[in-house]
Design a protein around this motif. Sequence first.
Motif, PDB file in Angstrom:
ATOM      1  N   ILE A  13      33.770  37.180  43.443  1.00 48.47           N
ATOM      2  CA  ILE A  13      34.906  37.412  42.557  1.00 48.47           C
ATOM      3  C   ILE A  13      35.871  36.236  42.639  1.00 48.47           C
ATOM      4  O   ILE A  13      36.021  35.626  43.700  1.00 48.47           O
ATOM      5  CB  ILE A  13      35.632  38.723  42.935  1.00 48.47           C
ATOM      6  CG1 ILE A  13      36.661  39.101  41.857  1.00 48.47           C
ATOM      7  CG2 ILE A  13      36.273  38.638  44.298  1.00 48.47           C
ATOM      8  CD1 ILE A  13      37.248  40.484  42.051  1.00 48.47           C
TER       9      ILE A  13
ATOM     10  N   LYS B 250      41.871  43.957  39.931  1.00 50.87           N
ATOM     11  CA  LYS B 250      40.952  42.812  39.911  1.00 50.87           C
ATOM     12  C   LYS B 250      39.690  43.088  40.733  1.00 50.87           C
ATOM     13  O   LYS B 250      38.637  42.501  40.473  1.00 50.87           O
ATOM     14  CB  LYS B 250      41.644  41.561  40.475  1.00 50.87           C
ATOM     15  CG  LYS B 250      42.831  41.058  39.683  1.00 50.87           C
ATOM     16  CD  LYS B 250      43.460  39.884  40.423  1.00 50.87           C
ATOM     17  CE  LYS B 250      44.706  39.372  39.743  1.00 50.87           C
ATOM     18  NZ  LYS B 250      45.290  38.235  40.480  1.00 50.87           N
TER      19      LYS B 250
ATOM     20  N   VAL C 102      35.427  45.933  40.506  1.00 49.39           N
ATOM     21  CA  VAL C 102      34.234  45.421  39.819  1.00 49.39           C
ATOM     22  C   VAL C 102      32.980  46.132  40.290  1.00 49.39           C
ATOM     23  O   VAL C 102      31.890  45.891  39.774  1.00 49.39           O
ATOM     24  CB  VAL C 102      34.090  43.895  40.021  1.00 49.39           C
ATOM     25  CG1 VAL C 102      35.249  43.157  39.369  1.00 49.39           C
ATOM     26  CG2 VAL C 102      33.997  43.544  41.506  1.00 49.39           C
TER      27      VAL C 102
END
Length: 388
Positions: free
Chosen positions: A61, A91, A94
């Motif tokens: 990431i 963020k 995922v």
Amino acid sequence: MHLVFASSLVPCGAPESGFDIANHAVVGALRRAGVKVTHFGFKWPEVELADPENTVCLGEIDPKTDTASTKQKLLWLAKAITNNTTFSSAKLKVISDQALQAAFAKIENVDGIVLNGVPLAGAFETTLTAKPYIFVAHNVEHISAQANAKAASSIIEKLMFKREEKHLEKLEKRLAKNAQFVLTFADEDRGPLGVDNDSQSLCLPLVTPEAEKPKDGRIKAFDVGMIGTWTWAPNRIGLEWMLQEVMPHLPDGVTVAIAGKLPKGFPQRDKRVQFLGRVLNAKDFLRQCRVIALTSREGTGVQLKTIETFEMGLPAVATQSSIRAIANLPSNVRVAGTGKEFAATLADHVLDVRTNVTGDIDGSEFRRSQIARMDEIIQTALTHLSQK
């Protein structure tokens, strides 16, 4: 004892950022105390793990906001609103909760968790708070968000930071309240987290990775030096203060070198200031400067560049905010308040170094005292963890 060090980013390569350096110091102290540490989190894209044998990687990431596209930022914001969480935690969403639980379940004989900051803990709170844990608060993030809102250049940015402040305050206080022990990097941060009792929290001193001592003398190419990641809002506030409030009062003959990543389009506003961008070795750069300017104005936690400067024994001028976590100030460090006072103190200090009135000192005693106190506090935190 086996602890899982749960962090948004696991170690990759040598520690460079303040976040990496602080993590390296905390894990080092845990291992000196005899703890087995397993890193748990995401990694930077296309970089090698620093400790692969003791790392459970959740995937790759890139969480940097300043280099993300507008589309990516809007997707993160939408995810934060949908999940009723912070922008920083969104963020990291995922992978599914089930995927993270499965990855964690593969780690054997876990006695507890070290929650390293709020982003990963906020994204997967149920799983990561199921076991006894120590909460490491690098900063009081909701106070930083509040400062960012005040400094925001647009209504949209201001509203985003105000939303972040509200969600962060609830998350930070909840994580701190339910922790077996809380470690902060500045004593002043314990109160805003609601854990200012020594039975709940302590301020942990830090050190930077030990480097080989140079054999030759310093070649001083610049009068004043500053280094930092200037894209981070609290750092940028200190940089802007230096340029706007200090530079106008600094004598023409004093040169300033600024190392570190700048925001896009950052203007050159003073011919006496040289922007160097990212440098290969922070310590080598600092050694080229007669005096280090430590200009923190906002934020919480500890300034790692302050620790590094003091460990190296370099002359410095600091704001009160820059030394907020330092118990014993080195003899060649001077403190100043207003921009005018800071400029006058810088000019005097530079002159004293030029004429050998003052100079470098041995920073090894500062480092030894930091490590001794760090080990003592880590042992206290582990004792609290083992009692639950």
